[in-house]
Design an enzyme around this catalytic site. Structure first.
Site, mmCIF file in Angstrom:
data_model
loop_
_atom_site.group_PDB
_atom_site.id
_atom_site.type_symbol
_atom_site.label_atom_id
_atom_site.label_comp_id
_atom_site.label_asym_id
_atom_site.label_seq_id
_atom_site.Cartn_x
_atom_site.Cartn_y
_atom_site.Cartn_z
ATOM 1 N N THR A 77 38.635 68.360 23.349
ATOM 2 C CA THR A 77 37.746 67.405 22.684
ATOM 3 C C THR A 77 36.842 66.758 23.713
ATOM 4 O O THR A 77 37.212 66.642 24.881
ATOM 5 C CB THR A 77 38.547 66.302 21.953
ATOM 6 O OG1 THR A 77 37.626 65.386 21.349
ATOM 7 C CG2 THR A 77 39.438 65.500 22.886
ATOM 8 N N ASP A 110 40.150 68.038 14.550
ATOM 9 C CA ASP A 110 38.922 67.818 13.793
ATOM 10 C C ASP A 110 39.267 66.827 12.693
ATOM 11 O O ASP A 110 40.283 66.970 12.006
ATOM 12 C CB ASP A 110 38.355 69.110 13.211
ATOM 13 C CG ASP A 110 36.857 68.946 12.956
ATOM 14 O OD1 ASP A 110 36.107 68.776 13.936
ATOM 15 O OD2 ASP A 110 36.443 68.954 11.775
ATOM 16 N N TYR A 129 34.673 54.952 12.559
ATOM 17 C CA TYR A 129 34.604 54.127 11.349
ATOM 18 C C TYR A 129 35.740 53.108 11.272
ATOM 19 O O TYR A 129 35.903 52.450 10.243
ATOM 20 C CB TYR A 129 34.638 55.036 10.110
ATOM 21 C CG TYR A 129 33.488 56.019 10.042
ATOM 22 C CD1 TYR A 129 32.286 55.668 9.430
ATOM 23 C CD2 TYR A 129 33.596 57.297 10.604
ATOM 24 C CE1 TYR A 129 31.218 56.569 9.373
ATOM 25 C CE2 TYR A 129 32.535 58.199 10.554
ATOM 26 C CZ TYR A 129 31.353 57.826 9.940
ATOM 27 O OH TYR A 129 30.294 58.714 9.891
ATOM 28 N N HIS A 140 46.026 59.171 10.221
ATOM 29 C CA HIS A 140 45.894 60.610 9.950
ATOM 30 C C HIS A 140 46.282 61.434 11.176
ATOM 31 O O HIS A 140 46.966 62.431 11.094
ATOM 32 C CB HIS A 140 44.445 60.891 9.519
ATOM 33 C CG HIS A 140 43.399 60.301 10.436
ATOM 34 N ND1 HIS A 140 43.493 59.038 10.983
ATOM 35 C CD2 HIS A 140 42.241 60.824 10.942
ATOM 36 C CE1 HIS A 140 42.443 58.814 11.755
ATOM 37 N NE2 HIS A 140 41.674 59.887 11.741
HETATM 38 P P1 ITT Z 1 35.285 66.540 19.325
HETATM 39 O O1 ITT Z 1 34.666 67.452 18.260
HETATM 40 O O2 ITT Z 1 34.789 66.854 20.698
HETATM 41 O O3 ITT Z 1 36.773 66.488 19.227
HETATM 42 P P2 ITT Z 1 34.082 64.442 17.735
HETATM 43 O O4 ITT Z 1 34.098 62.952 17.802
HETATM 44 O O5 ITT Z 1 32.724 65.111 17.548
HETATM 45 O O6 ITT Z 1 34.789 65.016 19.042
HETATM 46 P P3 ITT Z 1 34.907 65.432 15.155
HETATM 47 O O7 ITT Z 1 33.862 66.478 15.046
HETATM 48 O O8 ITT Z 1 36.307 65.759 14.719
HETATM 49 O O9 ITT Z 1 35.077 64.893 16.633
HETATM 50 O O10 ITT Z 1 34.381 64.151 14.358
HETATM 51 C C1 ITT Z 1 35.262 63.112 14.155
HETATM 52 C C2 ITT Z 1 34.496 61.889 13.681
HETATM 53 O O11 ITT Z 1 35.185 61.329 12.553
HETATM 54 C C3 ITT Z 1 34.521 60.815 14.769
HETATM 55 O O12 ITT Z 1 33.415 60.920 15.621
HETATM 56 C C4 ITT Z 1 34.536 59.548 13.934
HETATM 57 O O13 ITT Z 1 33.234 59.253 13.515
HETATM 58 C C5 ITT Z 1 35.366 59.961 12.713
HETATM 59 N N1 ITT Z 1 36.801 59.706 12.960
HETATM 60 C C6 ITT Z 1 37.798 60.626 13.123
HETATM 61 N N2 ITT Z 1 38.960 60.021 13.374
HETATM 62 C C7 ITT Z 1 38.717 58.710 13.368
HETATM 63 C C8 ITT Z 1 39.502 57.571 13.594
HETATM 64 O O14 ITT Z 1 40.789 57.666 13.917
HETATM 65 N N3 ITT Z 1 38.922 56.373 13.511
HETATM 66 C C9 ITT Z 1 37.623 56.251 13.223
HETATM 67 N N4 ITT Z 1 36.784 57.263 13.030
HETATM 68 C C10 ITT Z 1 37.332 58.503 13.093
#
Ligand code: ITT
Length: 209
Positions: free
Chosen positions: A22, A83, A168, A194
């Site tokens: 990540t 993800d 968020y 989650h």
């Molecule tokens: P990687 O793909 O490099 O892992 P990313 O932040 O782009 O990093 P994702 O594509 O999985 O990861 O997008 C996840 C998004 O969802 C993250 O940037 C937040 O906006 C939201 N998100 C996921 N988990 C969260 C959490 O625990 N608390 C708040 N927002 C969350």
């Protein structure tokens, strides 16, 4: 023939090295805190070249798999990728897999939160129901071995509350609580999130034993 003791040792030392694929430092921090001492968690900084992965999947599992498999071709050992995202019912599951780029390719968390609040203007009470979802994919040597999912239900509040967490979190109150993930102590989020649920399943994966 290899002694049972040797095999157990090999297995134990391998199990303790886990690379998280990540670019999100908050995710790595939470994963480390949740897994505790049972795994030695590395981030992509240990690789000379970080994998470039386009998240072209339509589901959390597809994108988690793309990220985990790509890094597992560059690292000898277990690799996981997370993800995750927020699904808001009245927005038909948006932002979903587009949570990180809801307000555009270079959007910040603040941009995404502001857009979400604008899109929920006029929506009240229980109509603001939502959930965070997470899928953790496990890969090794270019192959996906398993995927583990978790979800936490809650409501989106009307304004930012709290400075903890990321993404968020300042807008999301988990069911059964009166404060957002941005206000609640990290230990509370890391117990019910989650991500915590998905990682609990990873920990229990029968392939480790
Ligand atoms: P990687 O793909 O490099 O892992 P990313 O932040 O782009 O990093 P994702 O594509 O999985 O990861 O997008 C996840 C998004 O969802 C993250 O940037 C937040 O906006 C939201 N998100 C996921 N988990 C969260 C959490 O625990 N608390 C708040 N927002 C969350």
């Amino acid at each position: 023939m290899k002694g049972v003791g040797n095999m157990a040792e090999t297995r134990a030392s391998e199990n303790h090295r886990l690379l998280v694929s990540t670019r999100n430092a908050h995710k790595v921090g939470e994963i480390r805190a949740i897994l505790g001492d049972s795994f030695e968690v590395f981030d992509l900084s240990i690789l000379p070249h970080r994998p470039e992965v386009e998240e072209t999947g339509m589901t959390f599992e597809e994108n988690a798999t793309l990220k985990a498999v790509a890094a597992s071709l560059l690292f000898e050992g277990w690799v996981i990728a997370d993800d995750s995202g927020l699904e808001v019912d009245v927005l038909e599951g948006s932002p979903g897999v587009y949570s990180a780029r809801y307000a555009g390719g270079s959007a910040t968390d603040a941009d995404n939160n502001a857009l979400l609040l604008r899109n929920l203007a006029g929506v009240r009470g229980k109509e603001r129901s939502a959930r965070f979802r997470c899928v953790i994919a496990l890969a090794r040597a270019g192959r996906k071995l398993a995927a583990f999912s978790g979800a936490v239900e809650g409501l989106i509040v009307n304004e930012h509350k709290g400075t903890g967490g990321f993404g968020y979190d300042p807008l999301f109150v988990p069911d059964g609580y009166g404060e957002t993930f941005g206000q609640l102590p990290a230990e509370v989020k890391n117990r019910l999130s989650h991500r915590a649920q998905a990682l609990e399943k990873l920990r229990e994966w029968r392939g480790w034993w």
